[in-house]
Scaffold this motif. Structure first.
Motif, PDB file in Angstrom:
ATOM      1  N   LYS A  14       0.873  -1.179   0.000  1.00  0.00           N
ATOM      2  CA  LYS A  14       0.000   0.000   0.000  1.00  0.00           C
ATOM      3  C   LYS A  14       0.907   1.226   0.000  1.00  0.00           C
ATOM      4  CE  LYS A  14      -1.655   3.095   2.435  1.00  0.00           C
ATOM      5  NZ  LYS A  14      -1.798   4.164   1.441  1.00  0.00           N
ATOM      6  N   LEU A  59      -5.760  -3.445   7.954  1.00  0.00           N
ATOM      7  CA  LEU A  59      -5.146  -4.075   9.128  1.00  0.00           C
ATOM      8  C   LEU A  59      -6.149  -4.882   9.963  1.00  0.00           C
ATOM      9  CD1 LEU A  59      -2.625  -1.296  10.237  1.00  0.00           C
ATOM     10  CD2 LEU A  59      -2.146  -3.422   9.014  1.00  0.00           C
ATOM     11  N   ARG A 101      -0.287   4.058  15.532  1.00  0.00           N
ATOM     12  CA  ARG A 101      -1.604   3.501  15.216  1.00  0.00           C
ATOM     13  C   ARG A 101      -1.486   2.084  14.649  1.00  0.00           C
ATOM     14  NH1 ARG A 101      -4.075   7.850  11.728  1.00  0.00           N
ATOM     15  NH2 ARG A 101      -2.604   9.263  12.660  1.00  0.00           N
ATOM     16  N   VAL A 102      -0.468   1.883  13.834  1.00  0.00           N
ATOM     17  CA  VAL A 102      -0.277   0.554  13.222  1.00  0.00           C
ATOM     18  C   VAL A 102       0.075  -0.472  14.302  1.00  0.00           C
ATOM     19  CG1 VAL A 102       1.236  -0.774  11.671  1.00  0.00           C
ATOM     20  CG2 VAL A 102       0.358   1.463  10.955  1.00  0.00           C
ATOM     21  N   GLN A 157       2.720  18.845   2.150  1.00  0.00           N
ATOM     22  CA  GLN A 157       4.089  18.709   2.663  1.00  0.00           C
ATOM     23  C   GLN A 157       4.771  20.075   2.733  1.00  0.00           C
ATOM     24  OE1 GLN A 157       5.694  16.130   4.057  1.00  0.00           O
ATOM     25  NE2 GLN A 157       3.686  15.177   3.915  1.00  0.00           N
ATOM     26  N   GLU A 164      11.415  17.084  13.129  1.00  0.00           N
ATOM     27  CA  GLU A 164      11.961  16.687  11.836  1.00  0.00           C
ATOM     28  C   GLU A 164      11.208  17.483  10.764  1.00  0.00           C
ATOM     29  OE1 GLU A 164      10.293  13.370   9.847  1.00  0.00           O
ATOM     30  OE2 GLU A 164      12.212  12.565   9.207  1.00  0.00           O
ATOM     31  N   HIS A 172      19.581  -0.870   7.575  1.00  0.00           N
ATOM     32  CA  HIS A 172      18.841   0.386   7.530  1.00  0.00           C
ATOM     33  C   HIS A 172      17.751   0.304   8.600  1.00  0.00           C
ATOM     34  CE1 HIS A 172      16.659   3.880   6.230  1.00  0.00           C
ATOM     35  NE2 HIS A 172      15.588   3.169   5.951  1.00  0.00           N
TER      36      HIS A 172
HETATM   37  P1  NAP Z   1       2.482   8.910   7.025  1.00  0.00           P
HETATM   38  O1  NAP Z   1       1.529  10.015   6.880  1.00  0.00           O
HETATM   39  O2  NAP Z   1       2.662   8.311   8.364  1.00  0.00           O
HETATM   40  O3  NAP Z   1       2.005   7.806   5.971  1.00  0.00           O
HETATM   41  C1  NAP Z   1       2.741   6.619   5.797  1.00  0.00           C
HETATM   42  C2  NAP Z   1       1.827   5.548   5.237  1.00  0.00           C
HETATM   43  O4  NAP Z   1       0.849   5.176   6.217  1.00  0.00           O
HETATM   44  C3  NAP Z   1       1.036   5.993   4.012  1.00  0.00           C
HETATM   45  O5  NAP Z   1       0.967   4.917   3.095  1.00  0.00           O
HETATM   46  C4  NAP Z   1      -0.335   6.299   4.596  1.00  0.00           C
HETATM   47  O6  NAP Z   1      -1.372   6.190   3.643  1.00  0.00           O
HETATM   48  C5  NAP Z   1      -0.440   5.205   5.630  1.00  0.00           C
HETATM   49  N1  NAP Z   1      -1.418   5.439   6.678  1.00  0.00           N
HETATM   50  C6  NAP Z   1      -1.882   6.617   7.152  1.00  0.00           C
HETATM   51  N2  NAP Z   1      -2.756   6.393   8.163  1.00  0.00           N
HETATM   52  C7  NAP Z   1      -2.849   5.042   8.307  1.00  0.00           C
HETATM   53  C8  NAP Z   1      -3.590   4.188   9.174  1.00  0.00           C
HETATM   54  N3  NAP Z   1      -4.414   4.682  10.109  1.00  0.00           N
HETATM   55  N4  NAP Z   1      -3.441   2.857   9.049  1.00  0.00           N
HETATM   56  C9  NAP Z   1      -2.610   2.340   8.120  1.00  0.00           C
HETATM   57  N5  NAP Z   1      -1.884   3.104   7.274  1.00  0.00           N
HETATM   58  C10 NAP Z   1      -1.994   4.434   7.369  1.00  0.00           C
HETATM   59  O7  NAP Z   1       3.943   9.299   6.538  1.00  0.00           O
HETATM   60  P2  NAP Z   1       4.365  10.062   5.211  1.00  0.00           P
HETATM   61  O8  NAP Z   1       3.955  11.478   5.389  1.00  0.00           O
HETATM   62  O9  NAP Z   1       3.914   9.321   4.000  1.00  0.00           O
HETATM   63  O10 NAP Z   1       5.951   9.929   5.264  1.00  0.00           O
HETATM   64  C11 NAP Z   1       6.812  10.857   5.877  1.00  0.00           C
HETATM   65  C12 NAP Z   1       7.441  10.297   7.106  1.00  0.00           C
HETATM   66  O11 NAP Z   1       8.006   9.015   6.825  1.00  0.00           O
HETATM   67  C13 NAP Z   1       8.582  11.131   7.618  1.00  0.00           C
HETATM   68  O12 NAP Z   1       8.423  11.341   8.985  1.00  0.00           O
HETATM   69  C14 NAP Z   1       9.828  10.286   7.351  1.00  0.00           C
HETATM   70  O13 NAP Z   1      10.878  10.481   8.261  1.00  0.00           O
HETATM   71  C15 NAP Z   1       9.293   8.910   7.419  1.00  0.00           C
HETATM   72  N6  NAP Z   1      10.109   8.005   6.626  1.00  0.00           N
HETATM   73  C16 NAP Z   1      10.900   7.092   7.254  1.00  0.00           C
HETATM   74  C17 NAP Z   1      11.695   6.235   6.520  1.00  0.00           C
HETATM   75  C18 NAP Z   1      12.581   5.220   7.182  1.00  0.00           C
HETATM   76  O14 NAP Z   1      13.088   4.333   6.482  1.00  0.00           O
HETATM   77  N7  NAP Z   1      12.814   5.295   8.460  1.00  0.00           N
HETATM   78  C19 NAP Z   1      11.670   6.307   5.123  1.00  0.00           C
HETATM   79  C20 NAP Z   1      10.851   7.254   4.521  1.00  0.00           C
HETATM   80  C21 NAP Z   1      10.075   8.100   5.283  1.00  0.00           C
HETATM   81  P3  NAP Z   1      -1.968   7.487   2.927  1.00  0.00           P
HETATM   82  O15 NAP Z   1      -0.858   8.108   2.154  1.00  0.00           O
HETATM   83  O16 NAP Z   1      -3.035   6.919   2.072  1.00  0.00           O
HETATM   84  O17 NAP Z   1      -2.469   8.375   4.020  1.00  0.00           O
END
Ligand code: NAP
Length: 525
Positions: A180, A218, A238-239, A341, A399, A476
């Motif tokens: 997803k 989920l 939440r996950v 963003q 961040e 990683h």
């Molecule tokens: P996000 O808003 O948390 O979304 C991440 C994923 O979770 C998306 O696919 C989102 O779907 C999904 N999601 C949202 N609510 C959910 C729920 N209640 N249940 C299940 N899935 C749900 O994060 P983002 O804005 O896409 O990404 C930015 C963040 O990711 C930054 O903080 C960055 O540091 C972190 N990041 C970490 C890594 C790493 O390897 N550590 C790599 C890349 C990014 P939708 O898009 O459909 O809402």
């Protein structure tokens, strides 16, 4: 155009209108995605029963062969993926390469390791454990693929790499995949899955994609499934605490956000190789993918005597970066992926400015090249200076997911360690110094709070792979606020999808079970 989802080996469109994905340069609507009306319980059941069964019948070598064909196909279609990346993510050529070529490179790395396993199917771990005086009762540890489905919930910043860096070890281990992608940039992942499906590479049920919201995905997880999540700490919480995840003890891997550090050693005065290497890396980290990398440098710790010199050198290089439409001549940095963003990054900058001075960038007086500032999701490279990092709060907590970093002077090694540790767990820290005593002590003092430490001196020079670059052969992931997950690290990554157990019985029975298994020492080698 509405992009369909691929579940139960069928392409299915969302029941509703879906969400429009747009070009972050112009705001133009591109395609729409949605998951309304999908039977996600059936999607997971099909992947487990059809995909899992088929994959487990193959040897490691055969699964590696499938990955090789995927890598080859993606390489052939690379130009299409770069185009989607530019239009949907505002990516420059270099940004698209980071994601798309990174995905292909990672797949190929797993192809090499997988092929070396040849015709093996299971895993035998360690020596037999004697359990009786006569030697007629022994124990043996084994690893087997979990008979569930690997569910990837990914972040928006790496639609290609995040899919394949997770799918390669999962498929090689013998688990089917349901991905997803994050909604704003789902197009690229959807296209890659569509190409792989059309080429008929994988067995039925082995690869599915759900675009748009996760909805009830989920709710239907059960024992033997794996959830690998990448995204924000809030969603991660939440996950992890989802009732079905908790009830069925579903294995969850989390890669969350991180306030990563770069550290200049006390010896690295202006004019030294280490000073120049640090400046180059900070600039690169701030600008590649417009700073939308979980591994990007957010805090730059510099000995107080050199802090302003480093900040000036970085600011001067940032001033020469042309920001705008990636399609326009000379543009080195594009927009963020969406207006949401952009807004979040501008809010983050405003928060940091409550305790930092703005050295360059910021939203004021900024005009992107080849685009209208008001229409696009642009944020210029923004460097801040925090004079008192020991007293500061938000600089260690917030961040800003964009081209933003803060220079923080330090007085001595003890203060430096205290401040770095206030990141409360990061993916990576890099150190630029030729003072062996300093770097060795620093690594020892901060290693427990980091997944990766990169130590750069003149001897390494520009041969290093980059502060923000996750290599397939190296770990990683990071502890604490970084999510506590572990990905990549070569064959180690297969561990997430395998289940360890011990079989106790006669040496004859154990020998029969171990036949054709690979040595699990390969996983941790
Ligand atoms: P996000 O808003 O948390 O979304 C991440 C994923 O979770 C998306 O696919 C989102 O779907 C999904 N999601 C949202 N609510 C959910 C729920 N209640 N249940 C299940 N899935 C749900 O994060 P983002 O804005 O896409 O990404 C930015 C963040 O990711 C930054 O903080 C960055 O540091 C972190 N990041 C970490 C890594 C790493 O390897 N550590 C790599 C890349 C990014 P939708 O898009 O459909 O809402």
């Amino acid at each position: 155009m509405r992009l369909p989802n691929y579940i139960c080996d069928r392409w299915i469109e969302s029941a509703g209108e879906g969400v429009a994905l747009s070009n972050p340069v112009s705001g133009e609507r591109l395609v729409s995605v949605g998951s309304d009306g999908l039977d996600l319980a059936a999607a997971l059941a099909h992947a487990r029963q059809v995909g899992g069964t088929a994959l487990r019948q193959l040897s490691h070598g055969e699964r590696a062969g499938l990955l090789a064909r995927i890598a080859e196909l993606l390489a052939e279609k690379r130009a299409d993926y770069f185009d989607i990346s530019r239009r949907n993510s505002g990516a420059t050529e270099a940004d698209a390469g980071f994601d798309v070529d990174g995905a292909i490179y990672t797949l190929k790395s797993y192809v090499r390791s997988g092929k070396a396993l040849g015709d093996t199917r299971g895993w035998v771990e360690g020596a037999r454990v004697p359990l009786s005086k006569e030697g007629n009762f022994v124990g043996q540890h084994f690893l087997v693929p979990q008979q569930g489905v690997a569910i990837f919930i990914n972040a928006f910043n790496f639609p290609a790499w995040a899919l394949w860096e997770k799918a390669a070890p999962a498929l090689l281990a013998g688990m089917p995949v349901v991905v997803k992608p994050a909604t704003p940039t789902a197009w690229l992942a959807q296209r890659m899955v569509a190409d792989v499906v059309e080429a008929g590479i994988l067995p039925a049920g082995a690869l599915s994609i759900v675009c748009g919201g996760a909805r009830d995905l989920l709710d239907h997880v059960r024992e033997g499934d794996v959830v690998s999540f990448t995204g924000s700490a809030d969603t991660a919480r939440r996950v992890r605490t989802h009732p079905a995840v908790v009830e069925h003890s579903v294995r969850v891997n989390v890669e969350a956000d991180s306030v990563n550090s770069a550290v200049l050693g006390p010896d690295a005065a202006p004019g030294s190789a280490e000073f120049d290497l640090a400046v180059r890396e900070v600039v690169r980290e701030m600008t590649i993918k417009s700073g939308q990398k979980c591994t990007a440098i957010r805090r730059v710790f510099v000995p107080a005597a050199h802090a302003h010199a480093l900040a000036d050198a970085v600011a001067s290089k940032l001033g020469r970066i042309t920001v705008g439409d990636p399609a326009a001549e000379g543009v080195r940095m594009g927009p963020l992926v969406s207006r949401a963003q952009q807004l979040a990054a501008l809010e983050g900058i405003a928060t940091l400015r409550t305790e930092c001075e703005l050295l360059c960038g910021g939203p004021e007086n900024f005009a992107p090249v080849g685009a209208t500032a008001g229409a696009g999701a642009f944020v210029p490279p923004t460097l801040l200076f925090c004079a008192d990092g020991e007293r500061a709060e938000v600089v260690h907590q917030v961040e800003v997911f964009g081209p933003v970093a803060t220079v923080i002077p330090y007085a001595d090694a003890a203060s430096l360690v205290r401040m770095v540790r206030r990141g409360e767990g990061s993916l990576v820290a890099s150190v630029y110094s030729s003072d062996a005593a300093f770097t060795d002590a620093l690594v020892a003092d901060i290693a427990d709070l980091h997944g990766r430490l990169m130590v750069v001196d003149a001897a390494v020079g520009s041969a290093h792979t980059g502060h923000g670059n996750a290599m397939p052969t190296c770990l990683h992931g990071g502890p604490g606020r970084a999510g506590g997950g572990e990905e990549l690290g070569g064959m180690r990554a297969l561990g997430l999808y395998l289940r360890r157990h011990v079989v106790q019985g006669s040496p004859e029975r154990i020998a029969a079970l171990a036949e054709g298994c690979a040595d699990a020492a390969t996983l941790w080698a």
